[in-house]
Scaffold this motif. Structure first.
Motif, PDB file in Angstrom:
ATOM      1  N   PHE A  94     -15.422 -50.815  65.933  1.00 16.12           N
ATOM      2  CA  PHE A  94     -14.859 -50.423  64.479  1.00 16.12           C
ATOM      3  C   PHE A  94     -13.328 -50.608  64.748  1.00 16.12           C
ATOM      4  O   PHE A  94     -12.464 -51.231  64.193  1.00 16.12           O
ATOM      5  N   CYS A  95     -12.755 -49.742  65.765  1.00 14.27           N
ATOM      6  CA  CYS A  95     -11.328 -49.733  66.155  1.00 14.27           C
ATOM      7  C   CYS A  95     -10.915 -50.625  66.798  1.00 14.27           C
ATOM      8  O   CYS A  95      -9.947 -51.319  66.247  1.00 14.27           O
ATOM      9  N   PHE A  96     -11.681 -51.719  67.522  1.00 14.22           N
ATOM     10  CA  PHE A  96     -11.181 -52.978  67.893  1.00 14.22           C
ATOM     11  C   PHE A  96     -11.086 -53.938  66.692  1.00 14.22           C
ATOM     12  O   PHE A  96     -10.075 -54.601  66.705  1.00 14.22           O
ATOM     13  N   ILE A  97     -12.095 -53.797  65.977  1.00 19.04           N
ATOM     14  CA  ILE A  97     -11.793 -54.587  64.740  1.00 19.04           C
ATOM     15  C   ILE A  97     -10.519 -54.507  63.885  1.00 19.04           C
ATOM     16  O   ILE A  97      -9.960 -55.214  63.555  1.00 19.04           O
ATOM     17  N   ALA A  98     -10.342 -53.071  63.542  1.00 15.85           N
ATOM     18  CA  ALA A  98      -9.041 -52.712  62.912  1.00 15.85           C
ATOM     19  C   ALA A  98      -7.931 -53.122  63.488  1.00 15.85           C
ATOM     20  O   ALA A  98      -6.912 -53.625  62.929  1.00 15.85           O
ATOM     21  N   LEU A  99      -7.874 -53.143  64.914  1.00 20.67           N
ATOM     22  CA  LEU A  99      -6.408 -53.462  65.807  1.00 20.67           C
ATOM     23  C   LEU A  99      -6.603 -54.813  65.718  1.00 20.67           C
ATOM     24  O   LEU A  99      -5.385 -55.491  65.650  1.00 20.67           O
ATOM     25  N   ALA A 100      -7.592 -55.612  65.933  1.00 16.78           N
ATOM     26  CA  ALA A 100      -7.406 -56.969  65.836  1.00 16.78           C
ATOM     27  C   ALA A 100      -7.084 -57.554  64.527  1.00 16.78           C
ATOM     28  O   ALA A 100      -6.327 -58.677  64.272  1.00 16.78           O
ATOM     29  N   VAL A 101      -7.333 -56.741  63.299  1.00 17.18           N
ATOM     30  CA  VAL A 101      -6.887 -57.399  61.948  1.00 17.18           C
ATOM     31  C   VAL A 101      -5.369 -57.043  61.992  1.00 17.18           C
ATOM     32  O   VAL A 101      -4.821 -57.924  61.360  1.00 17.18           O
ATOM     33  N   VAL A 102      -4.980 -55.999  62.416  1.00 19.95           N
ATOM     34  CA  VAL A 102      -3.443 -55.763  62.580  1.00 19.95           C
ATOM     35  C   VAL A 102      -2.785 -56.869  63.190  1.00 19.95           C
ATOM     36  O   VAL A 102      -1.620 -57.411  62.752  1.00 19.95           O
ATOM     37  N   VAL A 103      -3.237 -57.172  64.515  1.00 20.56           N
ATOM     38  CA  VAL A 103      -2.688 -58.096  65.251  1.00 20.56           C
ATOM     39  C   VAL A 103      -2.672 -59.328  64.656  1.00 20.56           C
ATOM     40  O   VAL A 103      -1.752 -60.199  64.760  1.00 20.56           O
TER      41      VAL A 103
END
Length: 195
Positions: free
Chosen positions: A10-19
């Motif tokens: 979930f953290c990866f997905i959240a950071l990937a969305v921001v990037v």
């Protein structure tokens, strides 16, 4: 089947969305501002002629003069708009009206330019001719602008290509999150059979 890594995923997905959002916005902004490059280049290039100091020997080379000499040699041009940009420059030789790199050269060496006919080149510059066999009458700005916009287009294309690849990875991560969470949340994001 839970793997226990749903929090990390979930953290990866959240950071990937921001990037992803940042890259996408950057690509759009680069596309919008690409057209403004010409005006900025025109203003900046024209302001450098007041700092142009022709070299009299190797020890007093001027960065502006060296840069212009290389640009003029590479693009077969003279000045930003045209050779008349050099009107206010004080050359050591009173018979010089443009740098030697504004003349058609025997060899493409901006560090030691040897014009095909320096006398005819300087005469044409003094007489402000429209075309010449010895003087480059066109300015460098259009060629520089075209080159900058061409490279900017490549960078924008690569950025959008990477953004598309990142979007694909983001969707795959969402599928993995959906599968690992087992709660059914996130099923709307990914309805592929592989999930």
């Amino acid at each position: 089947m839970k793997s226990g890594n749903t929090g990390v995923l979930f953290c990866f997905i959240a950071l990937a969305v921001v990037v992803f959002g940042g890259e996408f916005a950057g690509g759009i902004l680069a596309s919008m501002f690409k057209t403004k490059v010409g005006r900025a280049l025109d203003n900046k290039l024209n302001s450098t002629f007041q700092d142009y100091r022709p070299k009299t020997n190797v020890s007093n080379e001027n960065d502006v003069a060296v840069t212009w000499d290389y640009l003029q040699d590479w693009f077969d041009c003279c000045g930003a708009r045209d050779y008349k940009d050099y009107k206010g420059v004080k050359f050591q030789d009173p018979q010089m009206f443009v740098p030697k790199t504004c003349c058609v050269l025997k060899s493409g060496d901006a560090t030691d330019p040897v014009p095909v006919n320096n006398i005819a080149c300087q005469r044409d510059a003094r007489n402000e001719v429209k075309s010449s066999d010895f003087l480059f009458t066109k300015g460098c700005l259009p060629d520089i602008k075209d080159k900058v916009e061409w490279y900017a287009s490549i960078l924008i294309g690569v950025a959008f290509g990477m953004t598309f690849f990142q979007l694909l990875l983001l969707l795959m991560a969402c599928c993995a999150f959906n599968r690992d969470s087992g709660s059914g949340r996130g099923y709307i994001i990914c309805r592929w059979r592989c999930c």
